[in-house]
Design a protein around this motif. Structure first.
Motif, short mmCIF file in Angstrom:
data_model
loop_
_atom_site.label_atom_id
_atom_site.label_comp_id
_atom_site.label_asym_id
_atom_site.label_seq_id
_atom_site.Cartn_x
_atom_site.Cartn_y
_atom_site.Cartn_z
N LEU A 13 0.82 -1.20 0.00
CA LEU A 13 0.00 0.00 0.00
C LEU A 13 0.86 1.27 0.00
O LEU A 13 0.52 2.26 -0.65
CB LEU A 13 -0.92 0.01 1.22
CG LEU A 13 -2.04 -1.05 1.25
CD1 LEU A 13 -2.73 -1.04 2.60
CD2 LEU A 13 -3.05 -0.80 0.14
N ALA A 14 1.96 1.23 0.74
CA ALA A 14 2.84 2.40 0.83
C ALA A 14 3.46 2.75 -0.51
O ALA A 14 3.83 3.90 -0.75
CB ALA A 14 3.93 2.14 1.87
N ALA A 15 3.56 1.75 -1.40
CA ALA A 15 4.16 1.97 -2.73
C ALA A 15 3.12 2.40 -3.76
O ALA A 15 3.48 2.70 -4.91
CB ALA A 15 4.86 0.70 -3.19
N GLU A 16 1.82 2.41 -3.38
CA GLU A 16 0.75 2.78 -4.31
C GLU A 16 0.15 4.12 -3.92
O GLU A 16 0.07 4.45 -2.73
CB GLU A 16 -0.35 1.71 -4.32
CG GLU A 16 0.12 0.34 -4.78
CD GLU A 16 -0.97 -0.72 -4.66
OE1 GLU A 16 -2.09 -0.37 -4.24
OE2 GLU A 16 -0.70 -1.88 -4.99
N GLY A 22 -3.81 11.33 -4.93
CA GLY A 22 -2.47 11.26 -5.50
C GLY A 22 -1.38 11.00 -4.48
O GLY A 22 -0.20 10.92 -4.83
N GLU A 23 -1.76 10.83 -3.20
CA GLU A 23 -0.80 10.56 -2.13
C GLU A 23 -0.76 9.06 -1.84
O GLU A 23 -1.66 8.31 -2.25
CB GLU A 23 -1.20 11.33 -0.87
CG GLU A 23 -1.19 12.84 -1.05
CD GLU A 23 -1.60 13.57 0.21
OE1 GLU A 23 -1.96 12.88 1.19
OE2 GLU A 23 -1.56 14.81 0.22
N PRO A 24 0.28 8.57 -1.14
CA PRO A 24 0.33 7.15 -0.78
C PRO A 24 -0.94 6.71 -0.06
O PRO A 24 -1.54 7.49 0.70
CB PRO A 24 1.56 7.06 0.12
CG PRO A 24 2.44 8.18 -0.32
CD PRO A 24 1.50 9.30 -0.70
N ARG A 64 -13.04 14.62 7.91
CA ARG A 64 -12.28 13.90 6.89
C ARG A 64 -10.96 13.40 7.47
O ARG A 64 -10.44 13.95 8.45
CB ARG A 64 -12.02 14.79 5.69
CG ARG A 64 -13.23 15.01 4.83
CD ARG A 64 -12.90 15.57 3.47
NE ARG A 64 -12.54 16.97 3.53
CZ ARG A 64 -11.45 17.50 3.00
NH1 ARG A 64 -10.57 16.73 2.40
NH2 ARG A 64 -11.22 18.80 3.08
N LEU A 65 -10.44 12.35 6.83
CA LEU A 65 -9.17 11.78 7.28
C LEU A 65 -8.01 12.69 6.90
O LEU A 65 -8.00 13.31 5.83
CB LEU A 65 -8.96 10.40 6.66
CG LEU A 65 -9.90 9.28 7.13
CD1 LEU A 65 -9.69 8.03 6.30
CD2 LEU A 65 -9.68 8.98 8.61
N MET A 66 -7.01 12.73 7.78
CA MET A 66 -5.78 13.49 7.53
C MET A 66 -4.61 12.72 8.14
O MET A 66 -4.74 12.14 9.23
CB MET A 66 -5.87 14.89 8.16
CG MET A 66 -4.64 15.76 7.92
SD MET A 66 -4.69 17.32 8.87
CE MET A 66 -6.06 18.17 8.09
#
Length: 609
Positions: A13-16, A22-24, A64-66
């Motif tokens: 997931l960290a690589a996608e 547009g963020e990891p 929202r998530l941050m």
């Protein structure tokens, strides 16, 4: 095995990158995705100049998530988070819990939490030269909780999580390079005990406490809103050789962060999380390419919880039908690889811990075979559904049904489903093992209680018995449709009961309480005590029917004679649980045969009679 698989999934997931932002897809080490409702905008002098909502566009907006520095684990006591927190910490105010007083003053000061937040940051930021961090330090030096009563603060901010931003800049203060470096330094725990990590197999600092695992379904089912843990030690009886906390099951801080971050991602992602009973079932795949993994995950979700769209549902089940007939997976669906590794994890809350309800580590090819076999075992004629039901919908048939004021059964409530049964059935579906016998007994008990021998219930009874036949646990196969050649006594008794019910209905019409309402339970359990009396009553009903509907009487008399011819001279004194299941299937098959469309030649023959 579970933690190692989740840690590997975190690295994927960290690589996608997320398609929307547009963020990891997952935050980097030391950070966590938390629900932030508001952003406090500070000028360079530390003055609060604005508050900006950070909410969704839903009809009822939600925070929202941050990605923020990971939160402290607050089971008790006062522990401030770094560069963000609830209003009780960051502003020193919380919602007034006294409803009467809240009408005049919606907030009340929270001195201890604000003092802890201020002390932490004044110490951490005392040497900073960064403009954003300086603004935060000055804000904490000058802010007083009483100022919340004045603009730009708003009552609907109370108890929400807030982050900080420097006026005139685009990012948040915790995202600034100086803040990131400061947080990285705080993550280094010189006091952490070094040890061999059970996940990575490397010498590393061991996590004393693992990050919290949060999920809406876990919270609703009884878990703590602050989060639960898979690995936790809070009693002396759990300790080993006097070790403290996480050292009893050594997992490095990096590995603990990786597996909990991956699990939190799965639990909040509807494409990777299903709710069955009180369990949250998460799943993910490992494949040669991200596309293959996504295809396997999407297919499993559609097969386990069929889509409402009839065409999409048909595509999925056509593939499963081909697999059940022996066609290789790659021929039935070229986009799916049978070698893809697939993981399924069932989680249920248990106070502050999470119980592992079930765990499956298999290839997708084997999993597809198990899913295909599940639907093949359920197959029944006439078909019991228009669109294939989910596991949850099937389990609802084991729950108690209550009648409303109109005499109709209301939809059962999810909380009445046995959590143990839900776990055992799910394990049987994904693992290809026999269905639990408790499923059979529960279904039979429900039919006897409410008299609703509907198609879904009969399909599950048939699935339980058919799988036991395939596993060699019982000798006789279960028919999918009406089998007029079967000589199984229990099956014939079910057919006989349906014929008797039909005779009564044709002779007397709709009754408040027919023989099914009065005698189904005893007929399916102790036939010897019921059937002689029912047959005696059928003679009178047929006699009456010959006067009004002679042709109908002849046909039903033929059905009655054909079934009785296959039965032994005396009725059994009792039927076992398995035999009661066959009774229900025979009853359903015979009853439904009276509603099936007749062949034209057969219809003409009956009319001639």
């Amino acid at each position: 095995m579970i933690l190692a698989s989740l840690a590997r999934y975190y690295r994927r997931l960290a690589a996608e990158n997320d398609d929307r932002t547009g963020e990891p897809k997952v935050p980097s080490y030391g950070f966590s995705e938390e629900k932030i409702g508001w952003v406090l905008v500070l000028d360079s002098g530390g003055l609060l100049v604005d508050v900006v909502p950070h909410l969704t566009d839903d009809k009822k907006p939600q925070p929202r998530l941050m990605s923020v520095p990971r939160p402290e684990k607050r089971t008790s006591g006062v522990k401030p988070n770094f560069l963000w927190d609830k209003t009780a910490y960051a502003l020193g105010v919380e919602a007034n819990k006294d409803k009467t007083a809240a009408k005049e003053q919606p907030f009340r000061p929270s001195e201890k939490t604000f003092a802890a937040f201020r002390e932490l940051h004044l110490e951490a930021l005392k040497d900073t030269q960064d403009e954003g961090l300086l603004a935060l330090r000055r804000y904490l030096e000058r802010w007083q909780p009483e100022q919340f009563a004045h603009p730009p603060c708003r009552p609907d901010m109370l108890d929400a999580n807030v982050a900080f931003r420097l006026d005139g800049t685009r990012g948040y203060i915790h995202q600034r390079e100086a803040a990131q470096a400061l947080w990285a330094g705080r993550l280094k725990n010189d006091e952490a005990e070094q040890g061999l990590c059970l996940v990575s197999g490397e010498q590393a600092p061991i996590a004393r406490l693992h990050p919290a695992i949060k999920g809406r379904t876990l919270t609703l089912a009884g878990g703590q809103s602050s989060g639960c843990s898979i690995v936790a030690f809070n009693q002396d009886s759990f300790k080993s050789y006097g070790k403290e906390k996480g050292t009893n099951a050594p997992v490095s801080e990096q590995a603990a962060f990786a597996y909990t971050t991956a699990l939190n991602y799965l639990l909040r992602n509807d494409d990777h999380c299903l709710t069955i009973g009180d369990a949250s079932t998460v799943f993910w795949a490992e494949a040669a390419t991200p596309e293959q993994a996504a295809a396997a995950e999407g297919f499993f979700a559609a097969a386990f919880t069929p889509p409402d769209d009839e065409q999409e549902s048909k595509k999925v089940f056509n593939i499963l039908e081909q697999i059940a007939k022996g066609r290789p997976l790659q021929e039935a669906a070229p986009e799916l690889s049978p070698d893809t590794r697939f993981y399924i994890l069932g989680l249920a809350p248990n106070a502050s811990r999470i119980s592992i309800r079930f765990w499956l580590d298999t290839t997708f090819g084997k999993l597809a075979e198990h899913l295909a076999q599940h639907w093949k075992d359920l197959a029944l004629e006439p078909c019991a559904w228009k669109t294939p039901p989910s596991i949850f919908k099937l389990l609802l048939e084991t729950a108690i049904k209550f009648k409303n004021s109109e005499g109709r059964y209301e939809k059962p409530k999810a909380e009445t489903i046995s959590p143990v049964l839900a776990g055992e059935m799910t394990r049987a579906v994904i693992g290809g093992t026999p269905y639990p016998m408790s499923l059979l007994s529960q279904l039979i008990a429900r039919i006897r209680a409410d008299g609703d021998a509907n198609g879904l219930r009969i399909a599950m009874i048939k699935a339980v018995l058919q799988r036991r036949f395939r596993k060699g646990l019982i000798k006789e196969e279960i028919p999918m449709s009406l089998d007029t050649e079967s000589r199984n006594t229990a099956y014939l008794l079910g057919r006989l009961f349906a014929v008797l019910e039909r005779i009564q209905y044709q002779a007397l019409g709709e009754l408040n309480a027919g023989i099914a309402d009065r005698y189904y339970g005893s007929a399916s359990a102790v036939p010897f005590s019921v059937f002689p009396r029912l047959l005696s009553g059928a003679k009178h009903h047929l006699s009456r029917l010959r006067k009004d509907k002679a042709g109908m009487a002849v046909n039903l008399d033929k059905d009655l004679s054909a079934v009785i011819a296959g039965l032994p001279e005396t009725f059994p004194r009792h039927l076992s649980m398995e035999e009661q299941g066959r009774f229900a299937i025979g009853y359903y098959h015979q009853k439904q045969s009276y509603f099936a469309k007749k062949d034209p030649a057969e219809t003409q023959s009956h009319e001639g009679e």
